[in-house]
Design a protein around this motif. Structure first.
Motif, short mmCIF file in Angstrom:
data_model
loop_
_atom_site.label_atom_id
_atom_site.label_comp_id
_atom_site.label_asym_id
_atom_site.label_seq_id
_atom_site.Cartn_x
_atom_site.Cartn_y
_atom_site.Cartn_z
N PHE A 227 0.81 -1.22 0.00
CA PHE A 227 0.00 0.00 0.00
C PHE A 227 0.84 1.27 0.00
CE2 PHE A 227 -3.98 -1.97 2.22
CZ PHE A 227 -4.49 -2.37 0.99
N LEU A 228 2.00 1.26 0.66
CA LEU A 228 2.71 2.50 0.97
C LEU A 228 3.92 2.79 0.09
CD1 LEU A 228 2.60 2.36 4.87
CD2 LEU A 228 1.31 3.89 3.38
N THR A 229 4.35 1.84 -0.73
CA THR A 229 5.59 2.06 -1.47
C THR A 229 5.47 3.22 -2.47
OG1 THR A 229 6.39 -0.19 -1.19
CG2 THR A 229 7.23 1.02 -3.07
N ALA A 230 4.32 3.38 -3.09
CA ALA A 230 4.17 4.50 -4.03
C ALA A 230 4.37 5.83 -3.32
CB ALA A 230 2.80 4.45 -4.71
N ALA A 231 3.81 5.95 -2.10
CA ALA A 231 3.99 7.19 -1.34
C ALA A 231 5.44 7.38 -0.93
CB ALA A 231 3.08 7.17 -0.11
N PHE A 232 6.09 6.30 -0.53
CA PHE A 232 7.50 6.38 -0.15
C PHE A 232 8.35 6.83 -1.33
CE2 PHE A 232 11.62 4.00 0.18
CZ PHE A 232 12.20 4.81 1.14
N ILE A 233 8.13 6.22 -2.49
CA ILE A 233 8.91 6.59 -3.68
C ILE A 233 8.64 8.04 -4.07
CG2 ILE A 233 9.08 6.20 -6.18
CD1 ILE A 233 8.84 3.20 -5.58
N GLY A 234 7.38 8.45 -4.00
CA GLY A 234 7.08 9.85 -4.31
C GLY A 234 7.83 10.80 -3.41
N GLN A 235 7.90 10.47 -2.11
CA GLN A 235 8.63 11.35 -1.20
C GLN A 235 10.13 11.26 -1.43
OE1 GLN A 235 7.47 11.03 2.92
NE2 GLN A 235 8.67 12.83 3.49
N MET A 236 10.62 10.10 -1.81
CA MET A 236 12.05 9.97 -2.11
C MET A 236 12.45 10.84 -3.30
SD MET A 236 13.99 7.84 -0.23
CE MET A 236 15.11 6.85 -1.24
N LEU A 237 11.50 11.17 -4.16
CA LEU A 237 11.79 12.01 -5.32
C LEU A 237 11.71 13.51 -5.01
CD1 LEU A 237 9.82 9.93 -7.95
CD2 LEU A 237 12.29 10.34 -7.99
N SER A 238 11.40 13.85 -3.78
CA SER A 238 11.24 15.27 -3.44
C SER A 238 12.53 16.05 -3.61
CB SER A 238 10.73 15.41 -2.00
OG SER A 238 11.66 14.86 -1.07
#
Length: 650
Positions: A227-238
């Motif tokens: 569930f959370l990996t997309a959100a983690f990756i999005g934040q890693m791209l900040s």
């Protein structure tokens, strides 16, 4: 990406009348019906594809009839009230690669003649389309790493040619008159996120484009990671400073039930929104049951069922989730949504994104996994974190720094962490020997001095963790974990990484002991702050255990947050439910998100001075809630959004 009102919300689009071959067998009536259905469910954007072999059948030849059909397709968008993002080099699609016959195996990045042909094609395509009001943006390609290297999905040796390719193709868009936002369409699978170098380095590509577009299709062994990996990756791209658009995500009905597909969409949409993503394009608009004998579906039949509508154009559960999310976007001012810093930072070692000489490349993905597990533990503790990258220098100003299961940092960073602690921060570091056997052990500077211990390591040997479950016994009060508390952590890892750091305390205080009486968590006070050492690779071990979340790791992170003075945040009383407060022009908003398939009631502690206000209605049915925040009922994997208000507000 946003226009004047809200971010892109839509789908990747092939008509069910043709799939990738829709342009040579164009059926306008079906396309109209499909677009109307999408728009009726609150979607405003499609990502569309110029199938390269059809649009450019010869080295210097374009099929003008197909461009006319594409403009008619865009006319429908304008008529219905939608926009589209044309994608040029397609290329790779749904498990197959389709090159123009004249390519003759030439390298997409290294062959100068083929670079010229690609640039000409993109420039001329843009020239024919750029003036249409339906154009929202442009994408150079679709998953170019797979198209360019089907087996290896790209390699580090390609990074300079790839960077040049991206710049040349972007210039071709501008030369053709394209003034709208542009990006590469590569999937954002670069080393800065994944730890694996496919040549598409985000630090080299992000400055060329206007947004970054992750493609996230993870096959996980843990529900929270799924569930959370997309959100983690999005934040890693900040770190790019560019808007993040979730350019592709989705599920195939071949692999998931309708109810659980809806859960997945709901979770991904809301968790990425609260962590900063500002655009969503689901894969994809429809199923292709009538194209069962057409490639790529003939040999990849699961690709038939990714649609948010079925093969007859009927909405599936995932389209209804997109509609509910659209209603939330309509009710909040997304352009002003902002998550205030909690004061906590997750430190990303530069070894994730840089392969130093004589350093195993395999270390990168191990770092990713530990970081993600730490991020999830913080999420379970309702502790939002800022991403701090060692490669960009770890910034001051945070009260808590998390450095999870780390094998190696630069010597300058070790000194930096000590300085931050002396300045008042709580710095937590946990040990990991790494999964490989080459130079196994901590690449740490002055471990004994910094943490107030004497390590008892034996040269060339690991100190194995033999217990199946590591029990932590609190022998001193530490944050929210009081003396006498026991926490349990599943042991896992390779023969190398499933090992602990044996130490003897000198200037440090022992906070937790393991079941054998050995120090497990220690604190050395320095200046006005503290350095906290974990001798077990808790985050790494959890990352290697299926179905492990939530773990007691969130309790450690909650204790660290309390020690750092970060106790005033919104909290749920169940680690399976996560809350986030975001500011907006209309006042603060509270997201309450459940990751369990059980219907439940949760108590939420609100930020000091606030009550629950009106619910932001995304669901078709809402459940009543007490104004003072207790209790809140949640459906399975439910998400509810509320406005927060002061007691004296109406």
């Amino acid at each position: 990406m946003t226009d004047a009102s809200r971010p892109w919300l839509g789908v990747n689009y092939w008509s069910r009348a043709g799939g990738p071959r829709m342009w040579t067998q164009y059926d306008e009536s079906v396309v109209r019906e499909e677009l109307v259905t999408l728009h009726e469910h609150g979607l405003d954007t499609t990502r569309s594809f110029l199938f390269w072999p059809d649009f450019m059948p010869g080295e210097r030849t374009l099929d003008e009839e197909l461009y006319a059909r594409f403009r008619a397709f865009m006319d429908l968008h304008t008529e219905i009230g939608m926009r589209t993002i044309p994608t040029f080099l397609v290329g790779h699609m749904s498990g197959a690669n389709f090159s123009p016959s004249w390519r003759d195996g030439r390298s997409l990045y290294r062959d100068s003649w083929l670079l010229g042909r690609q640039a000409w094609y993109i420039r001329e395509s843009t020239r024919r389309l750029h003036d249409h009001p339906a154009v929202a943006g442009w994408l150079l390609s679709n998953e170019m790493p797979i198209f360019g290297d089907p087996e290896g999905r790209g390699s580090a040796e390609d990074h300079e040619p790839v960077a040049a390719w991206a710049e040349i193709m972007t210039q071709a868009v501008r030369a053709g008159g394209g003034h709208q936002p542009v990006s590469t369409g590569d999937g954002a699978w670069g080393i800065e996120v994944t730890g694996r170098d496919n040549g598409f380095r985000i630090r080299e590509l992000a400055p060329v484009g206007d947004f970054v577009g992750p493609h996230v299709y993870r096959m996980e062994d843990d529900q929270s990671r799924e569930f959370l990996t997309a959100a983690f990756i999005g934040q890693m791209l900040s770190f790019t400073g560019k808007p993040v658009v979730l350019e592709e995500f989705g599920v195939t009905s071949a692999y998931v039930s309708a109810e659980r597909a809806a859960h997945y969409y709901r979770q991904v949409l809301h968790t990425t929104l609260v962590t900063g993503t500002r655009g969503w394009l689901a894969w994809n608009n429809t199923d292709y049951g009538d194209l069962w004998d057409q490639d790529p579906y003939r040999h990849h039949p699961f690709e038939i069922y990714f649609g948010v509508t079925d093969s007859k154009g009927r909405p599936k559960s995932t389209l209804r989730e997109l509609a509910a999310f659209s209603r939330v976007l309509d009710e909040v001012d997304v352009a002003t949504l902002a998550q205030a810093s909690s004061g906590a930072a997750l430190v990303v070692p530069s070894f994730l994104e840089h392969h130093y000489e004589m350093t195993p490349a395999a270390d990168g993905p191990v770092i990713f996994d530990a970081l993600r597990q730490a991020w999830i533990a913080a999420w379970e503790a309702d502790l939002p974190v800022t991403i701090e990258r060692e490669a960009d220098t770890v910034a001051e100003g945070h009260a808590l720094y998390l450095v999870p299961s780390v094998k190696h940092l630069l010597t300058t960073t070790w000194r930096r962490l000590e300085e931050l602690a002396a300045g008042g921060a709580t710095v937590y570091v946990s040990y990991c020997a790494g999964e490989g056997g080459w130079q196994r052990g901590p690449w740490w500077l002055e471990m004994n001095e910094i943490f107030g211990v004497e390590h008892q390591l034996r040269y060339g040997l690991a100190d194995p963790i033999e217990d199946e479950s590591v029990i932590a016994h609190a022998v001193a009060d530490f944050g929210t974990v009081t003396t006498g508390t026991e926490l349990a952590f599943r042991a896992a890892g390779t023969v190398n990484s499933r090992s602990y750091l044996p130490v003897r305390a000198t200037d440090a205080e022992v906070l937790w002991q393991d079941g054998h009486g050995r120090p497990m968590l220690l604190r050395r006070r320095v200046g006005s702050g503290q350095l906290v050492l974990g001798t077990y690779p808790l985050e790494h071990m959890a990352s290697r255990v299926p179905g492990v979340n939530p773990t007691d790791g969130w309790r450690l992170y909650d204790a660290l947050a309390a020690e750092a003075g970060l106790g005033g945040r919104a909290r749920a009383d169940d680690a399976r439910v996560h809350v986030r407060v975001l500011g907006s022009s209309g006042g603060p908003l509270l997201w309450v998100m459940s990751q369990t398939e059980e219907a439940l009631t949760v108590t939420v502690t609100l930020p000091t001075g606030y009550l629950l206000g009106a619910e932001v209605t995304g669901r078709d049915v809402t459940v009543p809630v007490e104004r003072h925040g207790s209790p809140i009922d949640l459906e399975p994997c439910g998400v509810r959004v509320f406005r927060l208000q002061r007691p004296d507000e109406d």
